[in-house]
Design an enzyme around this catalytic site. Structure first.
Site, PDB file in Angstrom:
ATOM      1  N   ARG A 197       0.839  -1.216   0.000  1.00  0.00           N
ATOM      2  CA  ARG A 197       0.000   0.000   0.000  1.00  0.00           C
ATOM      3  C   ARG A 197       0.865   1.254   0.000  1.00  0.00           C
ATOM      4  NH1 ARG A 197      -4.039  -0.732   4.803  1.00  0.00           N
ATOM      5  NH2 ARG A 197      -4.575   1.397   4.193  1.00  0.00           N
ATOM      6  N   ASP A 255      -3.297   8.000   3.840  1.00  0.00           N
ATOM      7  CA  ASP A 255      -2.406   8.176   2.687  1.00  0.00           C
ATOM      8  C   ASP A 255      -1.681   9.526   2.657  1.00  0.00           C
ATOM      9  OD1 ASP A 255      -5.397   8.500   0.605  1.00  0.00           O
ATOM     10  OD2 ASP A 255      -4.343  10.060   1.753  1.00  0.00           O
ATOM     11  N   HIS A 291      -6.957   8.022  11.695  1.00  0.00           N
ATOM     12  CA  HIS A 291      -6.446   6.640  11.684  1.00  0.00           C
ATOM     13  C   HIS A 291      -4.947   6.566  11.447  1.00  0.00           C
ATOM     14  CE1 HIS A 291     -10.821   5.469  10.606  1.00  0.00           C
ATOM     15  NE2 HIS A 291     -10.656   5.640  11.894  1.00  0.00           N
ATOM     16  N   CYS A 299      16.736   0.318  24.845  1.00  0.00           N
ATOM     17  CA  CYS A 299      17.540  -0.206  23.716  1.00  0.00           C
ATOM     18  C   CYS A 299      16.872   0.061  22.370  1.00  0.00           C
ATOM     19  CB  CYS A 299      17.759  -1.709  23.893  1.00  0.00           C
ATOM     20  SG  CYS A 299      16.205  -2.631  24.004  1.00  0.00           S
ATOM     21  N   CYS A 350      16.375  -6.170  21.624  1.00  0.00           N
ATOM     22  CA  CYS A 350      15.299  -6.908  22.323  1.00  0.00           C
ATOM     23  C   CYS A 350      14.287  -7.529  21.361  1.00  0.00           C
ATOM     24  CB  CYS A 350      14.567  -5.978  23.296  1.00  0.00           C
ATOM     25  SG  CYS A 350      13.557  -4.731  22.480  1.00  0.00           S
ATOM     26  N   THR A 363     -16.875   8.430   1.660  1.00  0.00           N
ATOM     27  CA  THR A 363     -16.790   7.407   2.700  1.00  0.00           C
ATOM     28  C   THR A 363     -18.070   6.583   2.719  1.00  0.00           C
ATOM     29  OG1 THR A 363     -16.443   6.957   5.067  1.00  0.00           O
ATOM     30  CG2 THR A 363     -17.605   8.999   4.527  1.00  0.00           C
ATOM     31  N   PRO A 370     -20.418   8.692  -5.377  1.00  0.00           N
ATOM     32  CA  PRO A 370     -21.193   8.161  -6.510  1.00  0.00           C
ATOM     33  C   PRO A 370     -22.185   7.074  -6.104  1.00  0.00           C
ATOM     34  CG  PRO A 370     -18.897   7.426  -6.631  1.00  0.00           C
ATOM     35  CD  PRO A 370     -18.995   8.355  -5.471  1.00  0.00           C
TER      36      PRO A 370
HETATM   37  C1  BV8 Z   1     -12.295   1.813  18.123  1.00  0.00           C
HETATM   38  C2  BV8 Z   1      -6.175   2.346   9.305  1.00  0.00           C
HETATM   39  C3  BV8 Z   1     -12.558   1.558  20.468  1.00  0.00           C
HETATM   40  C4  BV8 Z   1      -5.659   0.956   9.063  1.00  0.00           C
HETATM   41  C5  BV8 Z   1      -8.606   2.007   9.546  1.00  0.00           C
HETATM   42  C6  BV8 Z   1     -19.402   0.971  16.518  1.00  0.00           C
HETATM   43  C7  BV8 Z   1     -20.214   0.300  15.626  1.00  0.00           C
HETATM   44  C8  BV8 Z   1     -19.697  -0.728  14.844  1.00  0.00           C
HETATM   45  C9  BV8 Z   1     -18.339  -1.108  14.972  1.00  0.00           C
HETATM   46  C10 BV8 Z   1     -17.560  -0.438  15.850  1.00  0.00           C
HETATM   47  C11 BV8 Z   1     -18.068   0.607  16.621  1.00  0.00           C
HETATM   48  N1  BV8 Z   1     -17.065   1.089  17.403  1.00  0.00           N
HETATM   49  C12 BV8 Z   1     -15.928   0.375  17.142  1.00  0.00           C
HETATM   50  C13 BV8 Z   1     -16.203  -0.553  16.214  1.00  0.00           C
HETATM   51  C14 BV8 Z   1     -15.251  -1.517  15.678  1.00  0.00           C
HETATM   52  C15 BV8 Z   1     -14.468  -0.954  14.490  1.00  0.00           C
HETATM   53  C16 BV8 Z   1     -15.362  -0.735  13.298  1.00  0.00           C
HETATM   54  O1  BV8 Z   1     -15.780   0.369  13.012  1.00  0.00           O
HETATM   55  N2  BV8 Z   1     -15.633  -1.814  12.584  1.00  0.00           N
HETATM   56  C17 BV8 Z   1     -16.451  -1.713  11.368  1.00  0.00           C
HETATM   57  C18 BV8 Z   1     -15.706  -2.374  10.200  1.00  0.00           C
HETATM   58  C19 BV8 Z   1     -17.772  -2.414  11.624  1.00  0.00           C
HETATM   59  N3  BV8 Z   1     -13.795   0.269  14.833  1.00  0.00           N
HETATM   60  C20 BV8 Z   1     -12.590   0.225  15.443  1.00  0.00           C
HETATM   61  O2  BV8 Z   1     -12.043  -0.814  15.771  1.00  0.00           O
HETATM   62  C21 BV8 Z   1     -11.920   1.551  15.741  1.00  0.00           C
HETATM   63  N4  BV8 Z   1     -11.451   1.575  17.100  1.00  0.00           N
HETATM   64  O3  BV8 Z   1     -13.453   2.039  17.972  1.00  0.00           O
HETATM   65  O4  BV8 Z   1     -11.686   1.754  19.368  1.00  0.00           O
HETATM   66  C22 BV8 Z   1     -12.731   0.076  20.575  1.00  0.00           C
HETATM   67  C23 BV8 Z   1     -11.634  -0.672  20.963  1.00  0.00           C
HETATM   68  C24 BV8 Z   1     -11.814  -2.058  21.120  1.00  0.00           C
HETATM   69  C25 BV8 Z   1     -13.044  -2.664  20.854  1.00  0.00           C
HETATM   70  C26 BV8 Z   1     -14.120  -1.893  20.412  1.00  0.00           C
HETATM   71  C27 BV8 Z   1     -13.978  -0.519  20.286  1.00  0.00           C
HETATM   72  C28 BV8 Z   1     -10.713   1.747  14.842  1.00  0.00           C
HETATM   73  C29 BV8 Z   1     -11.150   1.875  13.420  1.00  0.00           C
HETATM   74  C30 BV8 Z   1      -9.933   2.296  12.562  1.00  0.00           C
HETATM   75  C31 BV8 Z   1      -9.524   1.147  11.662  1.00  0.00           C
HETATM   76  N5  BV8 Z   1      -8.432   1.588  10.776  1.00  0.00           N
HETATM   77  N6  BV8 Z   1      -7.574   2.464   8.802  1.00  0.00           N
HETATM   78  C32 BV8 Z   1      -5.463   0.677   7.601  1.00  0.00           C
HETATM   79  O5  BV8 Z   1      -5.788   1.547   6.758  1.00  0.00           O
HETATM   80  O6  BV8 Z   1      -4.943  -0.419   7.285  1.00  0.00           O
HETATM   81  S1  BV8 Z   1     -10.146   2.045   8.883  1.00  0.00           S
HETATM   82  C33 BV8 Z   1     -10.021   2.014   7.182  1.00  0.00           C
HETATM   83  O7  BV8 Z   1     -11.250   1.546   6.699  1.00  0.00           O
HETATM   84  C34 BV8 Z   1      -9.878   3.361   6.556  1.00  0.00           C
HETATM   85  O8  BV8 Z   1      -9.001   4.199   7.238  1.00  0.00           O
HETATM   86  C35 BV8 Z   1     -11.268   3.885   6.520  1.00  0.00           C
HETATM   87  O9  BV8 Z   1     -11.584   4.527   7.715  1.00  0.00           O
HETATM   88  C36 BV8 Z   1     -12.083   2.635   6.443  1.00  0.00           C
HETATM   89  C37 BV8 Z   1     -12.665   2.452   5.059  1.00  0.00           C
HETATM   90  O10 BV8 Z   1     -13.773   3.277   5.029  1.00  0.00           O
HETATM   91  P1  BV8 Z   1     -13.929   4.375   3.884  1.00  0.00           P
HETATM   92  O11 BV8 Z   1     -12.856   5.378   4.004  1.00  0.00           O
HETATM   93  O12 BV8 Z   1     -15.309   4.827   3.929  1.00  0.00           O
HETATM   94  O13 BV8 Z   1     -13.636   3.586   2.552  1.00  0.00           O
HETATM   95  P2  BV8 Z   1     -14.607   2.579   1.794  1.00  0.00           P
HETATM   96  O14 BV8 Z   1     -13.794   1.883   0.758  1.00  0.00           O
HETATM   97  O15 BV8 Z   1     -15.380   1.801   2.806  1.00  0.00           O
HETATM   98  O16 BV8 Z   1     -15.649   3.549   1.043  1.00  0.00           O
HETATM   99  C38 BV8 Z   1     -15.184   4.382  -0.002  1.00  0.00           C
HETATM  100  C39 BV8 Z   1     -16.366   5.215  -0.402  1.00  0.00           C
HETATM  101  O17 BV8 Z   1     -15.928   6.137  -1.398  1.00  0.00           O
HETATM  102  C40 BV8 Z   1     -17.484   4.396  -1.014  1.00  0.00           C
HETATM  103  O18 BV8 Z   1     -18.712   4.809  -0.451  1.00  0.00           O
HETATM  104  C41 BV8 Z   1     -17.427   4.763  -2.503  1.00  0.00           C
HETATM  105  O19 BV8 Z   1     -18.725   4.789  -3.090  1.00  0.00           O
HETATM  106  C42 BV8 Z   1     -16.864   6.153  -2.442  1.00  0.00           C
HETATM  107  N7  BV8 Z   1     -16.125   6.590  -3.640  1.00  0.00           N
HETATM  108  C43 BV8 Z   1     -15.435   5.835  -4.517  1.00  0.00           C
HETATM  109  N8  BV8 Z   1     -14.878   6.643  -5.458  1.00  0.00           N
HETATM  110  C44 BV8 Z   1     -15.227   7.920  -5.131  1.00  0.00           C
HETATM  111  C45 BV8 Z   1     -16.018   7.900  -3.982  1.00  0.00           C
HETATM  112  N9  BV8 Z   1     -16.526   9.014  -3.412  1.00  0.00           N
HETATM  113  C46 BV8 Z   1     -16.241  10.187  -4.008  1.00  0.00           C
HETATM  114  N10 BV8 Z   1     -15.478  10.302  -5.123  1.00  0.00           N
HETATM  115  C47 BV8 Z   1     -14.976   9.189  -5.707  1.00  0.00           C
HETATM  116  N11 BV8 Z   1     -14.218   9.304  -6.840  1.00  0.00           N
END
Ligand code: BV8
Length: 248
Positions: free
Chosen positions: A75, A110, A125, A140, A157, A195, A221
């Site tokens: 990535r 990014d 994030h 260390c 370590c 998002t 979109p």
């Molecule tokens: C936490 C870094 C406390 C790593 C990322 C409440 C409800 C449900 C679940 C949870 C909740 N609270 C916590 C959770 C659990 C979890 C979570 O949300 N799970 C989800 C999957 C159900 N959250 C966590 O764990 C968070 N921590 O809450 O801590 C805690 C602690 C312990 C236990 C419980 C709670 C931490 C979340 C952070 C994870 N890290 N990124 C890495 O990148 O490798 S998240 C990662 O995925 C991204 O950073 C981003 O945030 C996410 C992807 O989402 P989007 O950005 O929306 O991307 P996606 O592809 O989904 O969508 C793209 C959109 O763009 C689409 O709609 C598409 O149509 C559109 N699009 C496409 N092209 C275009 C466009 N739009 C405009 N123009 C275009 N050209």
């Protein structure tokens, strides 16, 4: 692809011109036109080939550090080759013309908002291009004294280096989240750009903006999980729509 009606764009521009404070909540979609795969695109999406539960977690890293490290290295290569697109640039230029009026809250790791020139970006994030220690660093542990294996480890370590991102199941930086919550609650308009609204607590910021009385406008979109929080959903690509919204 359906385009937003001109009066939807004009209405949004009116709201933005009257807004004292604007918040942007961006996701992977704002970087799609820069060539950075989103998480959900079936064809090229990172989810399509990798399950986040398998890779973007501490457990996955500890279970197979090299595999997860290599996924991030893949990535990082994509991200290094990417350039900020018209949406990132329009946001950064708006901030320069209207200092202190627009806050960028991003879920993206990014760094493209920052590379476009945006200031004060709240990167919920973390940052894909930086590393940190997996376990609390000991005396260390120095970033220069590491093995050349993957992932690199402290030569003394064995503590591993890991990407400086927030994994699923990890807490976000309290300070960053508090700043984002404040920007969401105090804004007059929130632009939700690219998002799916699937990840929390980031997605909840759009709901906070809505309950605080802001006009929430989505640019995407496709439908998203935040559509019900929006006054307007501008169906289209961020790179085409955002510059038209912010050119004042
Ligand atoms: C936490 C870094 C406390 C790593 C990322 C409440 C409800 C449900 C679940 C949870 C909740 N609270 C916590 C959770 C659990 C979890 C979570 O949300 N799970 C989800 C999957 C159900 N959250 C966590 O764990 C968070 N921590 O809450 O801590 C805690 C602690 C312990 C236990 C419980 C709670 C931490 C979340 C952070 C994870 N890290 N990124 C890495 O990148 O490798 S998240 C990662 O995925 C991204 O950073 C981003 O945030 C996410 C992807 O989402 P989007 O950005 O929306 O991307 P996606 O592809 O989904 O969508 C793209 C959109 O763009 C689409 O709609 C598409 O149509 C559109 N699009 C496409 N092209 C275009 C466009 N739009 C405009 N123009 C275009 N050209």
């Amino acid at each position: 692809m359906p385009q937003p009606t001109l009066d939807a764009i004009d209405t949004t521009r009116d709201w933005l011109q009257q807004a004292r404070r604007i918040a942007v909540l961006s996701g992977a979609g704002i970087s799609a036109e820069s060539g950075v795969p989103t998480f959900r695109d079936a064809q090229t999406g990172l989810w399509a080939r990798f399950n986040p539960a398998e890779l973007a977690t501490e457990e996955a890293f500890r279970a197979d550090p090299e595999r997860v490290w290599n996924w991030y290295a893949f990535r990082r290569e994509l991200t290094r080759a990417a350039q900020p697109n018209a949406a990132h640039v329009a946001i950064a230029q708006f901030q320069q013309r209207h200092p202190g009026r627009l806050t960028v809250i991003t879920q993206n790791v990014d760094g493209l908002h920052q590379r476009a020139g945006s200031q004060g970006v709240l990167a919920l994030h973390g940052n894909l291009m930086e590393d940190r220690w997996l376990d609390a660093p000991r005396d260390c542990c120095h970033a220069q004294h590491i093995t050349d294996k993957l992932p690199p480890r402290c030569i003394t370590c064995g503590n591993a280096r890991r990407p400086a991102v927030v994994w699923f199941g990890e807490y976000l930086s309290e300070a960053t989240l508090a700043q984002a919550q404040q920007a969401a609650s105090n804004c007059d308009v929130m632009l939700v750009l690219g998002t799916s609204g699937a990840v929390h607590p980031a997605a909840g910021l759009a709901l906070s903006a809505q309950t605080s009385g802001a006009e929430v406008v989505i640019v995407n979109p496709n439908p998203s999980e935040l559509d019900n929080a929006a006054r307007l959903c501008l169906c289209g690509q961020a790179g085409q729509i955002v510059p038209a919204l912010l050119d004042f």
